[in-house]
Design a protein around this motif. Structure first.
Motif: not given
Lengths: 290, 300
Positions: A34-36, A248-257, A263-265, B126-136
């Motif tokens: 979903i993130v991708l 910040n994109q999730f908690l403040a800016a609300h720009d999830w994409p 995060s993908t990069v 295990i290897i994925i960083p917390d922040i990535a898993m959190a937003i997923m």
């Protein structure tokens, strides 16, 4: 059901795996995809998305504003990994060369900080490093050693120090494990053949400890690149890393994409760095064998 | 230079120098080790000391007090977040230990199509960083609409409202850690005992419960303790998946740090430190009971 498994023994492992597979597919793999997917969608109102394909989010991650943060995070992660290795290797070597009883105690003494909450360990440095009210600056000024406080806080130095402190046990433990497994007769053989101390180290001990070095470096590099807590606390709100921009994109800016794209990069950079590192190390290992 | 041409005197001189060199190296290594451990412990010790400071400062000593601990105990928010932490850790540890142990058995005892793939799926959390898993997870819970409603429960007489999303997230990262630790244990196990049991006409269930399971137990306990610790310690994933108004102890501490530094935070830190030490103590106790595995096993 019973007959099905009796007739097809190949299904048995899947029965054992079913709960784990279900949980991880639904709550890990699906969210990952979903993130991708979000990385390529347009921004909607208040954190939502519009189902319209776009490359705009990925393009924006290469905007100088964000790209410079990427480069800085990469720099901080590399420097952190380097210091953990340079500081951690001799420590692992020290533990591995002690008598067995002492070794157990020293490993245990390493586990205690390792099991202590990361947030707490970061907070401990906050109380030490703060510019006007931190223990180090206050003490040095009271002793008359310095007049003005040293810039210890709210910069890359503080973040790197916090990360090195936080992840050092993750570097030491796998290197120690590799050194502990090392066949001591190989070292003795090298010494019997009149190899000098440094030659014994670089031609025998170092190549044999490389698996530990690789494991330790990965355990330090990946969480350092994705660090969120350390820059949030020791960066003093000024020095940010990519993890903070994403949050910040999730908690403040609300720009999830856009947050998803960042995060993908980030994950792509980690994958790439890991592959490059493995290649470099395996060529090093080949060299050592020649 | 060949050694043959050296006189006896020169030779003994040489070995003396070599001996001295070795002594200096040893001393340097010992000092380095000492320095390394000081670096690891000093910040924690200073944190501990200033939790007893009779002042708001955490940099200048003003005398001994227990006021900050008293204040901590009377802070309802902190106590509630502590209960939340313990509840989430207990529930997620129970679920992930069962699921992770089953997965470990499948991965270690069977070869099947998709083995490599499942290996990757199990290692990824295990290897994925917390922040990535959190937003997923944050995105997933938002669009699926599941998880954010609270689980209302009375836990040791305390009424809690814990979002399912937090527990789901904790289980998702803990399964993998349990699986790794249990697998390491299974890999070390001597299979001949199970074969002996079967030779003595024990059925598959009997063999499992009387032989395999007791031998696996140290690994299962090790995995459960690791899961419990990771769950208690987690900040990032809880912070992003809990929605507003729900605090575990680390989330609460983060909020307090953001508001300003006081020795009260030091006192809470010491409380968390005591928890960690207790868990290490328990894991050592169990390790003495079973045979000795590598201590690394518990940590990685």
């Amino acid at each position: 059901m019973h007959r099905l498994f009796a007739r097809h023994p190949s299904l048995r492992p899947w029965l054992l795996l079913l709960p784990a597979a279900l949980w991880l597919f639904v709550f890990f793999i699906a969210p990952l995809f979903i993130v991708l997917a979000y990385s390529f969608l347009e921004r909607g109102t208040y954190g939502g998305v519009i189902w319209q394909f776009t490359l705009e989010n990925l393009r924006r991650t290469f905007d100088p504003l964000y790209f410079s943060t990427f480069l800085r995070s990469l720099y901080i992660a590399i420097v952190t990994t380097f210091f953990c290795l340079v500081l951690g290797y001799p420590l692992a070597y020290y533990i591995a060369t002690r008598p067995p009883r002492q070794r157990g105690t020293l490993v245990l003494a390493l586990m205690i900080p390792f099991w202590t909450n990361f947030l707490i360990r970061t907070y401990a440095w906050l109380t030490l490093l703060r510019t006007h009210t931190g223990l180090i600056n206050v003490t040095l000024i009271n002793l008359g050693i310095i007049q003005k406080p040293l810039p210890l806080f709210g910069n890359d130095f503080a973040i790197i120090l916090g990360l090195v402190y936080g992840w050092l046990p993750d570097m030491v433990l796998p290197i120690y494990a590799a050194l502990d497994r090392l066949d001591i007769s190989l070292v003795e053989a090298a010494q019997d053949l009149y190899a000098s101390g440094s030659k014994v180290f670089w031609r025998v001990i170092w190549p044999l400890s490389l698996p530990g070095v690789v494991a330790g470096s990965m355990l330090v590099f990946i969480p350092s690149l994705g660090a969120f807590v350390t820059p949030a606390i020791l960066g003093g709100g000024k020095s940010l890393m990519i993890g903070n921009i994403i949050s910040n994109q999730f908690l403040a800016a609300h720009d999830w994409p856009f947050g998803s794209a960042l995060s993908t990069v980030m994950m792509a950079v980690m994958l790439l760095a890991t592959l490059l590192y493995f290649r470099a190390v395996s060529s090093e290992e080949r060299k050592a064998l020649v | 230079m060949s050694t043959i041409s050296l006189s006896n005197k020169q030779l003994s001189r040489r070995s003396q120098i070599a001996y001295l060199k070795k002594r200096i190296n040893d001393l340097a290594l010992n000092l380095y080790g000492l320095g390394g451990y000081l670096f690891l412990y000093l910040p924690i010790v200073i944190l501990l000391i200033f939790s007893f400071n009779d002042s708001r400062s955490v940099a200048q000593w003003h005398g001994f007090t227990l006021d900050w601990y008293v204040e901590m105990i009377h802070d309802e928010q902190i106590i509630l977040s502590l209960w939340n932490s313990v509840f989430v850790a207990v529930v997620s540890t129970l679920i992930s230990t069962v699921i992770g142990t089953l997965a470990a058995m499948a991965m270690e005892r069977y070869r099947f199509v998709g083995h490599l793939f499942m290996d990757a799926v199990l290692y990824l959390p295990i290897i994925i960083p917390d922040i990535a898993m959190a937003i997923m997870l944050l995105i997933f819970f938002n669009i699926s609409g599941i998880g954010f409603e609270p689980w209302k429960v009375t836990f040791f007489g305390v009424r809690l409202a814990v979002p399912y999303s937090v527990i789901i997230g904790h289980v998702a990262f803990n399964i993998s850690f349990v699986a790794v630790v249990v697998r390491a244990r299974l890999a070390q196990m001597d299979r001949t005992l199970e074969e002996a049991a079967q030779d003595l006409y024990a059925g598959p269930w009997q063999t499992f419960w009387r032989v395999t399971f007791p031998m696996m137990l140290p690994g299962i306990i090790g995995g459960a303790l690791l899961a419990f610790t990771l769950s208690l310690d987690d900040f990032v994933i809880t912070f992003f998946t809990s929605g507003a108004g729900f605090n575990t102890l680390p989330v609460r501490v983060f909020g307090m740090i953001k508001k300003g530094v006081t020795p009260k935070i030091n006192a809470v830190s010491v409380l968390m430190l005591v928890f960690s030490l207790a868990l290490i103590g328990i894991s050592l106790l169990f390790r003495k009971g079973g045979d000795k595995g590598s201590p690394i096993e518990i940590g990685l």
